[in-house]
Design a protein around this motif. Structure first.
Motif, PDB file in Angstrom:
ATOM      1  N   TYR A   1     -10.604   1.246  38.856  1.00 12.17           N
ATOM      2  CA  TYR A   1     -11.197   1.501  40.170  1.00 12.17           C
ATOM      3  C   TYR A   1     -10.386   2.490  40.992  1.00 12.17           C
TER       4      TYR A   1
ATOM      5  N   THR B   1     -17.463   0.704  40.996  1.00  8.57           N
ATOM      6  CA  THR B   1     -17.621  -0.677  40.550  1.00  8.57           C
ATOM      7  C   THR B   1     -18.709  -0.722  39.484  1.00  8.57           C
TER       8      THR B   1
ATOM      9  N   ASP C   1     -13.478  -1.984  36.120  1.00  6.16           N
ATOM     10  CA  ASP C   1     -12.693  -2.715  37.123  1.00  6.16           C
ATOM     11  C   ASP C   1     -11.238  -2.263  37.128  1.00  6.16           C
TER      12      ASP C   1
END
Length: 371
Positions: free
Chosen positions: A57, A63, A54
């Motif tokens: 990213y 993800t 996360d």
């Protein structure tokens, strides 16, 4: 050099030894035993991996759901070649009460992130009877990774039903691969960064299989199986004093031999053949600094001991990107790592001496493989 016992900010002190998990039986049974005994560590490491994806990213455009989808592409290759280790991982998932998809994703993180989360870490070296005071075969390894996973370190003493007993270090839900077996074979692992990675047998499955080898030729062959996804450097030692570094990518390899009685490796390729396919070698400067530093320190003695190798593991030249790594204060989640454990293996005595966390701050604890 920083004094070994100077308190360095953000460096945890571990007064207890890493947990020792003793398992036996089929691979599924051993996996269940690991998962049950280390449920907290396995769950925590998956949570950490999820958070790391996360936070990263913007760099990797991935993800956790996307990482799971990518990881499933590697599973058929692992199941075809090494179904016993897939069973072992299913057992870990069952015992730890986590999903198999989450655990598979954790074990192929290097592949699905295209190595973006695995930069410049780990230092390995070994000396044989020509270079030790007592004629023993010694290996040393500093495991560098994100500090959040340090609490999840443990040691596995395994007695598989159909493979040699082994003693290995791992953390969280990762398959064990850094250690040695009852046939006098030891393996240390260093990440390397080739440009020819592909979907195939994940690196952790390849290196897990090496712990089951009974001969040095068999260990080398296991690092070079067809359809591998990428590769590590496998620093291999045999109780006879034979030392090798097997530098591997998905499609290439080279075999380096410790003809002078020692081997040193970090996170860049040494072979000219492998340098041709190294990804962004200019990003691996700290790996080269650690390599040359460890090489110099190894050369300073022809009578090494467990203590002398531990001293090298505590070295702080080029701090914080030193052999004893403290590079944890960066804001970039892709560029944060520290030494989460340091081990010295006495292959002759079948012993592992391991410091939980940075070895400059933490004591070594001894584990034995009694085959």
């Amino acid at each position: 050099m920083l004094p070994n016992r100077t308190i360095i900010p953000n460096t945890p002190i571990h007064t207890a030894p890493p947990p020792l998990i003793e398992v036996s039986g089929t691979h599924r049974e051993m996996g269940c035993q690991i998962g049950e005994a280390c449920r907290k560590q396995v769950q925590h490491s998956i949570l950490n991996a999820h958070k790391l994806i996360d936070l990263s990213y913007d760099q990797v455009e991935l993800t956790w759901d996307g990482a799971q989808i990518q990881s499933r592409k590697y599973l058929p290759f692992a199941e075809e070649r090494y179904p016993q280790y897939v069973d072992e991982m299913r057992g870990i998932a069952e015992g730890a009460n986590v999903s198999f998809d989450d655990l598979m994703t954790l074990n192929v993180m290097e592949a699905v992130t295209m190595d973006a989360l695995h930069l410049t870490r780990c230092t390995s070296f070994a000396v044989n009877d020509e270079c030790t005071a007592d004629g023993h075969i010694l290996l040393a390894h500093n495991e560098d990774w994100v500090p959040e996973d340090e609490d999840d370190v443990y040691v596995v003493l395994a007695r598989p039903k159909e493979e040699p007993p082994y003693l290995a270090m791992t953390y969280g839900g990762l398959l064990p691969n850094v250690g040695f077996n009852a046939y006098g074979l030891a393996q240390l692992i260093d990440s390397v960064y080739p440009t020819d990675s592909r979907i195939g047998i994940p690196r952790l499955f390849v290196s897990r299989a090496v712990l089951a080898a009974r001969r040095i030729s068999g260990a080398i062959a296991r690092t070079l199986i067809p359809h591998r996804a990428a590769g590590y450097n496998h620093l291999l030692a045999h109780e006879s004093g034979e030392l090798y570094s097997i530098e591997v990518s998905a499609r290439r390899f080279d075999i380096l031999y410790g003809e002078d009685g020692y081997m040193v490796h970090t996170n860049h390729y040494l072979s000219p053949t492998m340098k041709e396919i190294e990804n962004e070698p200019e990003e691996l400067i700290s790996s080269r600094v650690r390599y040359f530093r460890a090489l110099r320190l190894i050369h300073q003695s022809q009578a090494h001991s467990i203590k002398s190798l531990q001293t090298i593991q505590k070295d702080h030249v080029n701090f914080p990107n030193s052999i004893c790594n403290h590079n944890i204060d960066r804001d970039d989640p892709l560029d944060r790592e520290k030494t989460i454990n340091a081990m010295v293996i006495d292959l002759t005595a079948r012993e592992m001496h391991i410091a939980w966390g940075n070895p400059c701050q933490n004591s070594y604890h001894t584990y034995h493989l009694d085959a």
